[in-house]
Enzyme design. Structure first.
Site, PDB file in Angstrom:
ATOM      1  N   LYS A 168       0.864  -1.182   0.000  1.00 18.95           N
ATOM      2  CA  LYS A 168       0.000   0.000   0.000  1.00 18.95           C
ATOM      3  C   LYS A 168       0.891   1.218   0.000  1.00 18.95           C
ATOM      4  O   LYS A 168       1.802   1.341   0.814  1.00 18.95           O
ATOM      5  CB  LYS A 168      -0.929   0.031   1.211  1.00 18.95           C
ATOM      6  N   HIS A 191     -12.987  11.086  11.015  1.00 17.62           N
ATOM      7  CA  HIS A 191     -13.543  10.308   9.910  1.00 17.62           C
ATOM      8  C   HIS A 191     -13.606   8.817  10.230  1.00 17.62           C
ATOM      9  O   HIS A 191     -14.606   8.142   9.950  1.00 17.62           O
ATOM     10  CB  HIS A 191     -12.692  10.548   8.658  1.00 17.62           C
ATOM     11  N   MET A 212      -6.273   2.448  18.378  1.00 15.59           N
ATOM     12  CA  MET A 212      -6.226   2.358  16.926  1.00 15.59           C
ATOM     13  C   MET A 212      -5.610   3.576  16.249  1.00 15.59           C
ATOM     14  O   MET A 212      -5.502   3.611  15.023  1.00 15.59           O
ATOM     15  CB  MET A 212      -7.647   2.150  16.387  1.00 15.59           C
ATOM     16  N   THR A 271      -2.473   5.134  17.045  1.00 18.37           N
ATOM     17  CA  THR A 271      -1.026   5.329  17.137  1.00 18.37           C
ATOM     18  C   THR A 271      -0.308   4.434  16.149  1.00 18.37           C
ATOM     19  O   THR A 271      -0.296   3.210  16.303  1.00 18.37           O
ATOM     20  CB  THR A 271      -0.529   5.051  18.568  1.00 18.37           C
ATOM     21  N   GLY A 300      -3.407  -1.627  17.920  1.00 19.95           N
ATOM     22  CA  GLY A 300      -3.609  -1.769  16.475  1.00 19.95           C
ATOM     23  C   GLY A 300      -2.742  -0.792  15.717  1.00 19.95           C
ATOM     24  O   GLY A 300      -3.131   0.356  15.494  1.00 19.95           O
TER      25      GLY A 300
END
Length: 321
Positions: free
Chosen positions: A67, A137, A219, A221, A292
């Site tokens: 990615k 978001h 989720m 960091t 995560g």
């Protein structure tokens, strides 16, 4: 080569598909069948942007690729998502580029799926109050995915700008759940499961806020220096992550490790719980943390699923390359 543009993703990949893809790749990582390659992430010196690559190879699913993308903080003013990315998949047998897939929605879905997987495998079965720290978001994706993992009866949330909490309140209302905007202390006192999804460089949730039995999915960091929760919480928690090397270097655990509160051997890959080689939660009073950090294999897993769906449904574009 197969091209699946960003505009097609919403109609192809649902939360259940993302969940299954992420859960499977976490399991493959823990069993040694999948490996992430070193992350490249740099400030480019233009538009205040961070840009980088995440890549890896899953031998079980034959997903090979990367990615490419990053964070452009000025995009919101242009009507664009701040996070911009594309996923490139390669044929594992030949190295030929197999597909290019829009990565913006995929990133949101796979990040929410990772937290959902952690909640399913680590949170108490009787968890009823869900807490969300942050209302950006990504928060809406997190809330929708999390609500499917337990029989939650209430949602509480905190954000620096309380006005933005309306988006979370709307989702709670869709599910017929009461919603309350609360302080961080009130959130910690009420919530059985907490998701933190902020871009912060100092802790927001403190050790004193967290009750025994809480599950926390951190989720937000994914870079050195970022921090969402007090490092002291790690001293009394069982810690799980997507990838241990990232957790200790760029994840939420980086601060606890640097302070000597925990060491890398105190951190368990969530895939080990999925595979049944680690028991996960051991008691109702245990605090569990999922760090995560976001790994390239998550992106490859959901992108591979999208390509298969796009081809089956006839919405992929195929070009000579």
């Amino acid at each position: 080569m197969i091209i699946v543009p960003e505009r097609e993703i919403a109609g192809l990949l649902g939360r259940a598909d993302a969940y299954m893809a992420v859960e499977a790749v976490f399991a493959a990582m823990a069993s040694g069948d999948a490996r992430n390659f070193p992350v490249i992430r740099e400030a480019i010196g233009h538009a205040d942007a961070l840009y980088g690559f995440k890549s890896g190879f899953d031998r079980a699913g034959l997903a090979l690729g990367l990615k490419s993308g990053g964070y452009w903080p000025g995009n919101a003013a242009k009507g664009l998502t701040n996070h911009q990315s594309s996923v490139f998949l390669f044929d594992a047998d030949t190295g030929k580029c197999r597909a290019v897939v829009g990565g913006n929605l995929l990133t949101a879905l796979r990040t929410a799926a990772a937290a959902a997987v952690s909640i399913n495998h680590l949170a108490r079965v009787d968890a009823r109050v869900l807490g969300i720290v942050g209302a950006g978001h990504q928060s809406v994706f997190q809330l929708r995915a999390a609500l499917e993992q337990r029989d939650f009866t209430r949602v509480v949330a905190w954000n620096r700008d309380p006005a933005k909490l309306a988006r979370l309140s709307d989702v709670a209302a869709e599910h017929g759940l009461p919603f309350a905007a609360v302080s961080l202390a009130e959130l910690g006192a009420a919530a059985d499961v907490i998701i933190t999804i902020v871009s912060a460089h100092e802790p927001l949730l403190m050790d004193a806020h967290i009750r025994p039995g809480t599950h926390i999915s951190c989720m937000g960091t994914d870079t050195k220096g970022k921090q969402e929760i007090d490092a002291a919480i790690f001293a009394r928690a069982s810690v799980f992550t997507d990838e241990i090397a990232q957790s200790t270097s760029i994840g939420e655990a980086q601060h606890a490790v640097a302070a000597g509160i925990i060491s890398a051997d105190r951190i368990t890959a969530l895939g080990a719980v999925i595979n049944g080689t680690h028991q996960g939660r051991t008691s109702a009073d245990e605090i569990t943390i999922f760090d995560g950090t976001g790994v390239g294999l998550q992106d490859l897993a959901v992108a591979s699923a999208v390509v298969d769906l796009a081809v089956t449904q006839g919405v992929a574009t195929i070009v000579d390359f």
